[in-house]
Design a protein around this motif. Structure first.
Motif, PDB file in Angstrom:
ATOM      1  N   THR A 126       0.939  -1.303   0.156  1.00  0.00           N
ATOM      2  CA  THR A 126      -0.227   0.014  -0.013  1.00  0.00           C
ATOM      3  C   THR A 126       0.973   1.358  -0.082  1.00  0.00           C
ATOM      4  OG1 THR A 126      -1.775  -0.987   1.288  1.00  0.00           O
ATOM      5  CG2 THR A 126      -1.937   1.207   1.162  1.00  0.00           C
ATOM      6  N   ALA A 127       1.805   1.386   0.828  1.00  0.00           N
ATOM      7  CA  ALA A 127       2.873   2.650   0.974  1.00  0.00           C
ATOM      8  C   ALA A 127       3.598   2.746  -0.390  1.00  0.00           C
ATOM      9  CB  ALA A 127       3.753   2.201   1.956  1.00  0.00           C
ATOM     10  N   GLU A 128       4.049   1.693  -0.931  1.00  0.00           N
ATOM     11  CA  GLU A 128       4.930   1.786  -2.153  1.00  0.00           C
ATOM     12  C   GLU A 128       4.029   2.224  -3.284  1.00  0.00           C
ATOM     13  OE1 GLU A 128       7.841   2.046  -1.575  1.00  0.00           O
ATOM     14  OE2 GLU A 128       8.557   1.001   0.010  1.00  0.00           O
ATOM     15  N   LYS A 129       2.704   1.690  -3.549  1.00  0.00           N
ATOM     16  CA  LYS A 129       2.043   1.981  -4.577  1.00  0.00           C
ATOM     17  C   LYS A 129       1.463   3.457  -4.447  1.00  0.00           C
ATOM     18  CE  LYS A 129      -1.945   0.189  -7.120  1.00  0.00           C
ATOM     19  NZ  LYS A 129      -2.979  -0.930  -7.267  1.00  0.00           N
ATOM     20  N   ALA A 130       1.207   4.105  -3.134  1.00  0.00           N
ATOM     21  CA  ALA A 130       0.755   5.320  -2.742  1.00  0.00           C
ATOM     22  C   ALA A 130       1.941   6.323  -3.076  1.00  0.00           C
ATOM     23  CB  ALA A 130       0.485   5.591  -1.518  1.00  0.00           C
ATOM     24  N   ALA A 131       3.187   5.709  -3.104  1.00  0.00           N
ATOM     25  CA  ALA A 131       4.232   6.713  -3.241  1.00  0.00           C
ATOM     26  C   ALA A 131       4.876   6.778  -4.751  1.00  0.00           C
ATOM     27  CB  ALA A 131       5.803   5.967  -2.606  1.00  0.00           C
ATOM     28  N   GLY A 132       3.824   6.005  -5.537  1.00  0.00           N
ATOM     29  CA  GLY A 132       3.886   6.137  -7.034  1.00  0.00           C
ATOM     30  C   GLY A 132       4.793   4.949  -7.764  1.00  0.00           C
TER      31      GLY A 132
END
Length: 150
Positions: A126-132
């Motif tokens: 979730t965090a890596e996806k949100a970071a783009g």
């Protein structure tokens, strides 16, 4: 942005899967950093990479040594950018980097039989996806091959 891969270990242990992935990275001409969650794990992997196979050699060192900048593979407990100017960063045992900015690839390896690691991997997804970052999920088959699932 980095390409971030999540490798779900279901059929083998980290010690069995990591050397092959490191060999593939070196074959691409990449410098590598492997971030562990503890010094004990770092040191155990250091020993293992010298002895994992009789016909193989993985040139590496640890951040406990003074020549880390020279190492094609650097094992570290630090979450900062590594001194060996790596192209790819592996995270094991729930280790979390400060950032994957500047890397071509980030790789999370997690034990599918350890629910804490599975939960941590979901949070990192979730965090890596949100970071783009571009994220992909890979799972082992019974014959220990990797299959892209997402």
């Amino acid at each position: 942005m980095a390409e971030v891969l999540f490798y779900h270990l279901t059929e083998s242990r980290l010690e069995e899967a990591l050397p092959e992935l490191l060999e593939r990275s070196l074959a691409r001409g990449w410098r590598v950093v492997v971030q562990t969650a503890s010094e004990e794990r770092r040191d155990a992997l250091d020993h293992h990479l010298w002895t994992f196979r009789d016909d193989a050699f993985l040139p590496h060192g640890t951040d406990a040594e003074s020549n880390g900048a020279l190492q094609p593979i650097l094992l570290t407990v630090s979450d900062d950018q590594a001194v060996n100017q790596p192209h790819v960063r592996f995270m094991v045992d729930g280790a979390v980097p400060a950032s994957l900015s500047g890397y071509e690839r980030g790789v999370y390896l997690f034990d599918g039989h350890d629910m804490e690691q599975v939960s941590a991997a979901r949070l990192r997804w979730t965090a890596e996806k949100a970071a783009g970052h571009t994220v992909t999920y890979w799972q082992q088959t019974e014959d220990r091959r990797w299959v892209k699932k997402a």
